[in-house]
Design a protein around this motif. Structure first.
Motif, PDB file in Angstrom:
ATOM      1  N   ALA A 498     -34.734   3.322 -42.697  1.00 22.19           N
ATOM      2  CA  ALA A 498     -35.128   4.714 -42.934  1.00 22.19           C
ATOM      3  C   ALA A 498     -34.016   5.516 -43.590  1.00 22.19           C
ATOM      4  O   ALA A 498     -34.224   6.655 -43.974  1.00 22.19           O
ATOM      5  N   GLY A 499     -32.824   4.953 -43.747  1.00 24.54           N
ATOM      6  CA  GLY A 499     -31.726   5.660 -44.419  1.00 24.54           C
ATOM      7  C   GLY A 499     -31.211   6.847 -43.623  1.00 24.54           C
ATOM      8  O   GLY A 499     -30.823   7.856 -44.187  1.00 24.54           O
ATOM      9  N   MET A 500     -31.229   6.750 -42.306  1.00 32.29           N
ATOM     10  CA  MET A 500     -30.773   7.875 -41.492  1.00 32.29           C
ATOM     11  C   MET A 500     -29.256   8.016 -41.586  1.00 32.29           C
ATOM     12  O   MET A 500     -28.538   7.041 -41.746  1.00 32.29           O
ATOM     13  N   SER A 501     -28.800   9.262 -41.429  1.00 26.79           N
ATOM     14  CA  SER A 501     -27.363   9.514 -41.431  1.00 26.79           C
ATOM     15  C   SER A 501     -26.779   9.134 -40.076  1.00 26.79           C
ATOM     16  O   SER A 501     -27.484   8.690 -39.170  1.00 26.79           O
ATOM     17  N   GLN A 502     -25.485   9.315 -39.937  1.00 23.13           N
ATOM     18  CA  GLN A 502     -24.786   8.813 -38.754  1.00 23.13           C
ATOM     19  C   GLN A 502     -25.223   9.546 -37.483  1.00 23.13           C
ATOM     20  O   GLN A 502     -25.435   8.928 -36.447  1.00 23.13           O
ATOM     21  N   ARG A 503     -25.372  10.856 -37.539  1.00 22.69           N
ATOM     22  CA  ARG A 503     -25.694  11.611 -36.326  1.00 22.69           C
ATOM     23  C   ARG A 503     -27.078  11.262 -35.765  1.00 22.69           C
ATOM     24  O   ARG A 503     -27.183  10.982 -34.565  1.00 22.69           O
ATOM     25  N   PRO A 504     -28.174  11.247 -36.592  1.00 25.19           N
ATOM     26  CA  PRO A 504     -29.464  10.845 -36.020  1.00 25.19           C
ATOM     27  C   PRO A 504     -29.431   9.437 -35.432  1.00 25.19           C
ATOM     28  O   PRO A 504     -30.065   9.163 -34.419  1.00 25.19           O
ATOM     29  N   ARG A 505     -28.671   8.531 -36.044  1.00 23.46           N
ATOM     30  CA  ARG A 505     -28.600   7.183 -35.494  1.00 23.46           C
ATOM     31  C   ARG A 505     -27.891   7.187 -34.134  1.00 23.46           C
ATOM     32  O   ARG A 505     -28.281   6.466 -33.211  1.00 23.46           O
ATOM     33  N   LYS A 506     -26.852   8.018 -34.006  1.00 23.23           N
ATOM     34  CA  LYS A 506     -26.168   8.102 -32.715  1.00 23.23           C
ATOM     35  C   LYS A 506     -27.092   8.709 -31.660  1.00 23.23           C
ATOM     36  O   LYS A 506     -27.086   8.289 -30.500  1.00 23.23           O
ATOM     37  N   ILE A 507     -27.879   9.701 -32.064  1.00 22.06           N
ATOM     38  CA  ILE A 507     -28.828  10.308 -31.123  1.00 22.06           C
ATOM     39  C   ILE A 507     -29.839   9.269 -30.649  1.00 22.06           C
ATOM     40  O   ILE A 507     -30.165   9.167 -29.458  1.00 22.06           O
TER      41      ILE A 507
END
Length: 589
Positions: A498-507
């Protein structure tokens, strides 16, 4: 005043930037993002002239302190006169200037220390500037009051501008020196922390592109993000909104419609530093990306459907197998119970037969002994009668009588001995009866021991069955853990795709930790809001655990990640089912 703005307390832990997604519409560096990367800041050339820089720095510090001391000494008189006018008398009028100037020095010094520790608070700096402005105003007022004719401020500026400026210059110079020192300290602290060295918003950005710069500033201050991240966020959000407005026309329109969209894209994205070629390439790349995401979503839905069907089939097979095992176990229990009853009844019948036989044998032996004694007594009686008759017949002859008497006495003695022998036989019969009773009690004790052994064997069988069930439960637990690990892996792969950035992936990683911290039965058949409320109180995972897992040292930031993870779960996120509200919404949009 300063011409730059540094990010305050929202400074994340040093981390390397992620590689750009292959579906990204715009490169990560554009003309609107001149901030150097981490690699550039880490590889800054070291000065070769430290022997010259250190003396220059010492001279600058000494000169600045001297100028600051002179400036405050010159403003002492103006502040004392103002204190007298405001009602301070005696020692209070002399202490007032020291208190004001000392507070200014303390606030500026505290601001420099906080900037060095990456803990800057804007209100400390603003308060120091306000007190400095008061000092400047009092100095200017003193300069105007000392001029002949008591002119106004505008008249004093026109008559003797240098006099007014001279009284205000020293506090202004101290503010300038403080800002220079603060900039140097903040920049050095960022370099030592591995952050971009020029992470600031310049006055040129505010003046030339105020609307975009305000968005960047607002995002950096309201979220734990650097200005570089805020620039990327503002640019990507602008690209997304422009694409949402032009998507329908570009995706379903004619060739002329597509050409008009391509012509408008550069002008719409120019405030965010997107080049013309990149802006014109965005529609095709976004459309291709959405199609790929839609295809991937369909494949994921089909995969989830297949996995769900396989899981349901496996559960059905497991239920059928369990039912068969339960029925088989029930039949075995019934048969075992019947066998135990038959065995106990047989042992009881055998014991009864043994006791009855022994009892009858003892009775027969006693009867035989009594009959023998009776026969012997009758024989003795008959013999006695015969002896008496013989004595009567020979009574005539005295010698014969005496001889017959002796014979009768001997026979009587024999009869007594026979009676004694009969009594002893009766005692032997009684002893045999007591022995038979002891043997019967021994048989009963043996039967009790056999029953205890049978019960022990039954308990052993139950323990073995329980151990088997425990092993099966552990196997099912291991299988559930494997399914959880596979779900985590699929969730991570879906986030990568999905190409998520670092913060959404950490969440999402924090959300997976919270979901996996409880059993599936605790949150089964519950809506997402109830699951989130349950995890908020029942989950043992703390903010510190989440911070350690995702590399966040700040307890406040880790707690924010936990709160956002619970909010994401309340919106329906569950890596076991593969549902992600943000990714699904983005795809459907």
């Amino acid at each position: 005043m300063t011409t730059t703005l540094e990010p305050g307390v929202h400074v994340p832990a040093p981390a390397r930037p992620e590689a750009p997604s292959p579906t990204s519409a715009v490169p990560s560096r554009t003309s609107a993002d001149p901030s150097p990367t981490f690699a550039e800041t880490d590889n800054e050339p070291k000065s070769r002239h430290l022997w010259l820089m250190i003396p220059l720095a010492v001279i600058a510090v000494l000169a600045g302190l001297t100028a600051a001391g002179v400036g405050f000494a010159l403003s002492y008189g103006a502040l004392r006169d103002a204190a007298v006018d405001w009602g301070f008398t005696g020692w209070q009028s002399y202490a007032f200037p020291l208190g004001v100037d000392g507070l200014i020095i303390a606030l500026y010094t505290a601001d420099l220390v906080l900037a060095w520790r990456q803990m800057a608070r804007p209100w400390v700096r603003i308060t120091a500037h306000a007190l400095t402005a008061v000092t400047i105003a009092l100095n200017v007022s003193a300069a105007v009051d000392g001029m002949p004719g008591t002119p106004t401020l505008s008249e004093a500026l026109g008559q003797d501008f240098g006099r007014v400026l001279g009284h205000a210059m020293m506090p202004i110079a101290y503010v300038i020196l403080t800002e220079v020192a603060r900039w140097a300290i903040a920049r050095t602290a960022r370099i030592e922390a591995g952050l971009p060295a020029d992470q600031v918003l310049t006055l040129a950005e505010w003046a030339l592109n105020f609307r975009v710069t305000w968005k960047i500033f607002k995002h950096a201050k309201t979220h734990p993000a650097t200005y570089a991240d805020a620039r990327i966020f503002a640019r990507e959000l602008a690209i997304y909104r422009v694409w949402q407005k032009e998507r329908a026309l570009y995706a379903t329109g004619t060739a002329e419609d597509r050409a008009s969209v391509l012509d408008r894209m550069p002008a719409l994205l120019a405030p965010y530093g997107v080049s013309v070629d990149d802006a014109r390439a965005i529609p095709a790349e976004r459309l291709e990306q959405e199609q790929a995401q839609e295809a991937e979503r369909r494949r994921a839905d089909q995969q989830r459907q297949r996995e769900r069907e396989q899981q349901e089939a496996a559960e059905q097979r497991e239920r059928e197998r369990q039912e068969r095992e339960d029925a088989h176990q029930a039949r075995l229990d019934v048969l075992a119970k019947e066998a135990e009853e038959i065995r106990q009844n047989g042992e009881l019948a055998e014991l009864k037969a043994t006791v009855n036989g022994q009892t009858r044998a003892a009775a027969h032996r006693a009867e035989a002994a009594v009959a023998t004694a009776e026969i012997q007594a009758t024989t003795a009686t008959t013999a006695a009668q015969r002896a008496a008759e013989e004595a009567a017949r020979r009574a005539a002859d005295e010698e014969a009588a005496e001889q017959s008497a002796k014979v009768a006495a001997e026979r009587a003695k024999e009869t007594a001995e026979l009676a004694k022998l009969t009594a002893e036989s009766a005692k032997v019969a009684e002893a045999q009866r007591q022995k038979n009773e002891a043997e019967r009690l021994a048989v009963e004790e043996s039967a009790k021991k056999k029953a205890a052994l049978a019960k022990l064997a039954e308990e052993s069988a139950k323990i073995a069955t329980a151990e088997q069930q425990t092993a099966e439960a552990e196997a099912r637990t291991a299988e559930a853990r494997q399914r959880t690990a596979q779900a985590n892996l699929r969730a991570a792969e879906a986030e990568d795709l999905a190409g998520m950035s670092q913060r959404p992936r950490k969440i999402r990683r924090a959300a997976r930790m919270l979901i996996d911290s409880v059993t599936a039965q605790e949150i089964a058949h519950q809506d997402p809001v109830r699951i989130a409320e349950h995890l908020k109180t029942a989950s043992p995972v703390t903010g510190a655990d989440i911070g350690a897992a995702i590399g966040i040292n700040s307890p406040g930031a880790a707690s924010e990640y936990r709160t956002e993870a619970l909010a994401l779960i309340a919106r329906g996120y569950n890596h076991h089912t593969g549902y992600d509200p943000d990714r699904t919404t983005h795809t459907e949009g």
